[in-house]
Design a protein around this motif. Sequence first.
Motif, short mmCIF file in Angstrom:
data_model
loop_
_atom_site.label_atom_id
_atom_site.label_comp_id
_atom_site.label_asym_id
_atom_site.label_seq_id
_atom_site.Cartn_x
_atom_site.Cartn_y
_atom_site.Cartn_z
N ALA A 64 -25.62 5.26 7.05
CA ALA A 64 -25.08 4.42 8.13
C ALA A 64 -26.04 3.27 8.42
O ALA A 64 -27.25 3.47 8.58
CB ALA A 64 -24.87 5.25 9.39
N GLU A 67 -23.50 1.04 12.55
CA GLU A 67 -22.17 1.65 12.65
C GLU A 67 -21.93 2.28 14.01
O GLU A 67 -21.18 3.25 14.14
CB GLU A 67 -22.00 2.72 11.55
N THR A 100 -27.05 2.99 16.31
CA THR A 100 -26.23 3.91 15.51
C THR A 100 -26.67 5.36 15.70
O THR A 100 -25.84 6.26 15.90
CB THR A 100 -26.29 3.53 14.02
N ASP A 157 -17.37 5.53 8.93
CA ASP A 157 -16.13 5.17 9.63
C ASP A 157 -15.00 6.16 9.37
O ASP A 157 -13.86 5.90 9.75
CB ASP A 157 -15.68 3.78 9.20
N ARG A 277 -12.22 1.92 10.47
CA ARG A 277 -12.79 0.58 10.41
C ARG A 277 -11.66 -0.45 10.31
O ARG A 277 -10.96 -0.51 9.30
CB ARG A 277 -13.72 0.44 9.21
N LYS A 389 -23.29 -5.71 4.63
CA LYS A 389 -24.28 -5.46 5.67
C LYS A 389 -25.52 -6.33 5.50
O LYS A 389 -26.66 -5.89 5.71
CB LYS A 389 -24.69 -3.98 5.67
#
Length: 403
Positions: A64, A67, A100, A157, A277, A389
Amino acid sequence: MPSAGKSNESYNNAMLIAAGLLTLLLWGYLLLARGQFWRIRPIRPGEYSEADSSPARVVVIIPARNEADVIGRAVTSLLQQTGANTLDVFLVDDGSTDGTAQAARIGATTSGRPEMLTVIEGQALPPGWSGKLWALQQGVDQGRAAAPDFFLFTDADIVHAPDNLATLVAIAEKGHYDLTSFMVKLHCESPAEKSLIPAFVFFFFKLYPPNWVADPRSVTAGAAGGCILIRPEALQKAGGIAAIRSEVIDDCALAARVKATGGKLWLGASDSTRSIRPYQGFADIGNMISRTAFNQLQHSVWLLLLALVGMAIIYLLPPALVLFGHSKVPALLGALSWLMMAISFLPILRIYRLSPLWGLALPLIATFYLGATVHSAGQYWAGRGGKWKGRVQDPVRERPRTS
């Protein structure tokens, strides 16, 4: 002169008929001879049960990075799984700056099982690794100490149906599979998502027909990275995560390694385990397609051209013959191909509860995918290949190949 004109007209009509027959043959092949990829259906409730397997110890690994919006619901869904399987969840926080890890802990507390979640602070990304795969590697390193029967690799997600893990384990045990994977139901609510997301799933299964994936005689190997159950010994035999550390399409690369080393694969669809998502518009979905498309073509200009021509013949030529065929026979052949195209799309549309009329729009949808594929090549050559990302995951390592 009139005879010459008539001869040209006959020649043009013959060429159009030949084009129509070609599209009809191609769609006949796709419908009848490509593993029946289009007849995909989700696993029915109760189709697999715990009677098909013994209780297993499963270590879940979630990579992650930023997120916080989705990770809490994902963790909660995992910690509320039904069945007798034992579960430990390892979240690898890959340098997140949005809280996160805290959101994951809140989700674990909400589920009433905070002790089952371990948060790993990700270490610096070493050269040659993608961020996701380095995070998975760190999770595997720590999760191996629990002596699991299976690892479950899942995205941040993904909200898992309460019986998802039990179903995956039952499929793996009943069929003696080494890697079992669900293509989860993707977020599909906005006009852009309804236009493009079901086709993404359709094209995925066309590339990786589940019947061929499961067939040990076929070289086809595929998996959907949002939900992969794998036996630790199969992972080790395939060379571990390190063997695919720089792969952009890492899920299918892992499946290929497992199959090449004698492992058995299973790939299917779920309509109850889903991604939450959202995609913000056509550009967002285009970027998602573009991230991997040119990598799928091995960065080859010739394969890119072949893919563009092939897609144009399969998806664009049938409606062109209907609209501009100039005579009944080419138009009829184009209409039959277009109808076969729409029919092949129906099972996916049914999963997403969309009108069958979307099948008639597949040529327009395919045009978007053609554009995204060209964009993918441009992004790669500009040094932005596979960007996700904030990281470029598919850098140019050599001059673009022409073969």
